[in-house]
Design a protein around this motif. Structure first.
Motif, PDB file in Angstrom:
ATOM      1  N   PRO A 210       0.920  -1.276   0.030  1.00 37.38           N
ATOM      2  CA  PRO A 210      -0.132  -0.012  -0.018  1.00 37.38           C
ATOM      3  C   PRO A 210       0.953   1.248   0.131  1.00 37.38           C
ATOM      4  CG  PRO A 210      -0.889  -1.500   1.552  1.00 37.38           C
ATOM      5  CD  PRO A 210       0.380  -2.030   1.319  1.00 37.38           C
ATOM      6  N   GLY A 211       0.613   2.203  -0.745  1.00 41.94           N
ATOM      7  CA  GLY A 211       1.420   3.659  -0.917  1.00 41.94           C
ATOM      8  C   GLY A 211       2.571   3.601  -1.817  1.00 41.94           C
ATOM      9  N   SER A 212       2.886   2.226  -2.344  1.00 40.69           N
ATOM     10  CA  SER A 212       3.805   2.046  -3.130  1.00 40.69           C
ATOM     11  C   SER A 212       3.447   1.847  -4.504  1.00 40.69           C
ATOM     12  CB  SER A 212       4.746   0.753  -2.715  1.00 40.69           C
ATOM     13  OG  SER A 212       5.762   0.590  -3.531  1.00 40.69           O
ATOM     14  N   LYS A 213       4.551   2.372  -5.560  1.00 38.78           N
ATOM     15  CA  LYS A 213       4.114   2.459  -6.860  1.00 38.78           C
ATOM     16  C   LYS A 213       4.420   1.144  -7.546  1.00 38.78           C
ATOM     17  CE  LYS A 213       4.269   7.086  -7.447  1.00 38.78           C
ATOM     18  NZ  LYS A 213       5.259   8.401  -7.608  1.00 38.78           N
ATOM     19  N   GLY A 214       5.384   0.366  -7.046  1.00 38.75           N
ATOM     20  CA  GLY A 214       5.634  -0.869  -7.658  1.00 38.75           C
ATOM     21  C   GLY A 214       5.512  -2.113  -7.142  1.00 38.75           C
ATOM     22  N   SER A 215       6.202  -3.104  -7.523  1.00 44.50           N
ATOM     23  CA  SER A 215       5.897  -4.421  -6.789  1.00 44.50           C
ATOM     24  C   SER A 215       7.194  -5.046  -6.890  1.00 44.50           C
ATOM     25  CB  SER A 215       5.072  -5.257  -7.567  1.00 44.50           C
ATOM     26  OG  SER A 215       5.422  -5.578  -8.833  1.00 44.50           O
ATOM     27  N   HIS A 216       7.226  -6.339  -5.870  1.00 45.35           N
ATOM     28  CA  HIS A 216       8.466  -6.907  -5.969  1.00 45.35           C
ATOM     29  C   HIS A 216       8.150  -8.671  -6.088  1.00 45.35           C
ATOM     30  CE1 HIS A 216       8.075  -6.445  -1.567  1.00 45.35           C
ATOM     31  NE2 HIS A 216       8.675  -7.718  -1.296  1.00 45.35           N
ATOM     32  N   CYS A 217       9.058  -9.394  -6.545  1.00 44.06           N
ATOM     33  CA  CYS A 217       8.734 -10.669  -6.513  1.00 44.06           C
ATOM     34  C   CYS A 217       8.885 -11.444  -5.286  1.00 44.06           C
ATOM     35  CB  CYS A 217       9.629 -11.319  -7.622  1.00 44.06           C
ATOM     36  SG  CYS A 217       9.312 -13.193  -7.919  1.00 44.06           S
ATOM     37  N   VAL A 218       7.777 -12.225  -5.048  1.00 39.04           N
ATOM     38  CA  VAL A 218       8.186 -13.132  -3.749  1.00 39.04           C
ATOM     39  C   VAL A 218       7.468 -14.359  -3.803  1.00 39.04           C
ATOM     40  CG1 VAL A 218       7.663 -11.009  -2.261  1.00 39.04           C
ATOM     41  CG2 VAL A 218       5.660 -12.270  -2.850  1.00 39.04           C
ATOM     42  N   CYS A 219       8.021 -15.148  -3.111  1.00 40.31           N
ATOM     43  CA  CYS A 219       7.620 -16.901  -3.234  1.00 40.31           C
ATOM     44  C   CYS A 219       6.376 -16.850  -2.345  1.00 40.31           C
ATOM     45  CB  CYS A 219       8.481 -17.585  -2.702  1.00 40.31           C
ATOM     46  SG  CYS A 219       9.816 -17.494  -3.780  1.00 40.31           S
ATOM     47  N   VAL A 220       5.586 -17.336  -2.623  1.00 43.43           N
ATOM     48  CA  VAL A 220       4.052 -17.741  -1.860  1.00 43.43           C
ATOM     49  C   VAL A 220       3.457 -19.151  -1.884  1.00 43.43           C
ATOM     50  CG1 VAL A 220       1.460 -17.126  -2.223  1.00 43.43           C
ATOM     51  CG2 VAL A 220       3.200 -15.600  -3.173  1.00 43.43           C
ATOM     52  N   ARG A 221       3.347 -19.455  -0.606  1.00 40.38           N
ATOM     53  CA  ARG A 221       2.508 -20.659  -0.274  1.00 40.38           C
ATOM     54  C   ARG A 221       1.623 -21.257  -0.889  1.00 40.38           C
ATOM     55  NH1 ARG A 221       0.969 -22.044   4.293  1.00 40.38           N
ATOM     56  NH2 ARG A 221       0.194 -20.220   4.708  1.00 40.38           N
ATOM     57  N   THR A 222       1.375 -22.337  -1.396  1.00 40.20           N
ATOM     58  CA  THR A 222       0.299 -22.922  -2.302  1.00 40.20           C
ATOM     59  C   THR A 222      -0.585 -23.980  -1.717  1.00 40.20           C
ATOM     60  OG1 THR A 222       1.729 -24.852  -3.188  1.00 40.20           O
ATOM     61  CG2 THR A 222       1.638 -22.550  -4.301  1.00 40.20           C
ATOM     62  N   ALA A 223      -0.113 -24.235  -0.255  1.00 36.95           N
ATOM     63  CA  ALA A 223      -0.962 -25.329   0.431  1.00 36.95           C
ATOM     64  C   ALA A 223      -1.053 -24.630   1.749  1.00 36.95           C
ATOM     65  CB  ALA A 223      -0.218 -26.631   0.400  1.00 36.95           C
TER      66      ALA A 223
END
Length: 181
Positions: free
Chosen positions: A128-141
């Motif tokens: 929130p409040g940031s213009k960009g994104s960054h790559c993260v690893c996300v749990r799928t289970a």
């Protein structure tokens, strides 16, 4: 000697302009640097007095400015803890780029310097409040982060987190994304 260099220790600016005692505009990271210097000096040196000025009055008593600085450091510590928790939940992806192959993002059990028992899938994390994104690893289970049992989202880990977005052109559950162009 005889001057408060607190701000300079946090900013690295030891010029006349940087050797001031006002820490009110320091960033959370700079406030944590002040805390680290305070810890270093208090554990390695014996105090011989207190410098009268912004933080101590003529009787050596703490001032309101010191209490405000201490409160700001406490807030910086809370922010640091939140960021560390987020890094555990969403560790940074591994990434590489080359002109010939484009960008590659991938997840492993060590990506982002965070050891864990899951691999995850690459996603864009927006703050929130940031213009960009960054790559993260996300749990799928499993249940979403911080929940003990599965709820309405079932057994999908953090895939439904509202600040996440899939990489366009990347298979939904791929542990690696290659983006050309």
């Amino acid at each position: 000697a005889g001057r408060d260099a607190t701000r300079a220790f946090a900013t690295g600016d030891f010029s006349a302009a940087g050797l001031v005692d006002d820490v009110s505009a320091l960033s959370p990271g700079q406030l944590l640097a002040v805390r680290a210097w305070l810890s270093f000096y208090s554990s390695n040196y014996e105090p011989v007095g207190k410098l009268v000025g912004r933080f101590y009055d003529e009787n050596g008593e703490p001032t309101e400015a010191l209490r405000q600085a201490e409160a700001a450091i406490e807030e910086a510590l809370k922010l640091q803890a939140e960021k560390e928790q987020e890094k555990q939940q969403f560790p940074p992806c591994n990434s590489e780029w080359s002109p010939a192959r484009g960008s590659r993002f991938w997840c492993s059990k060590q990506s982002g310097g965070v050891s864990r028992d899951w691999t995850g899938v690459p996603r864009k994390l927006f703050q929130p409040g940031s213009k960009g994104s960054h790559c993260v690893c996300v749990r799928t289970a499993g249940p979403p982060w911080g929940q003990v049992a599965t709820g309405p989202h079932g057994d999908r880990g953090d895939l439904d987190h509202p600040q996440l977005q899939e990489y366009e052109g990347c298979p939904r559950l791929a542990q690696q994304c290659v983006l050309r162009g």
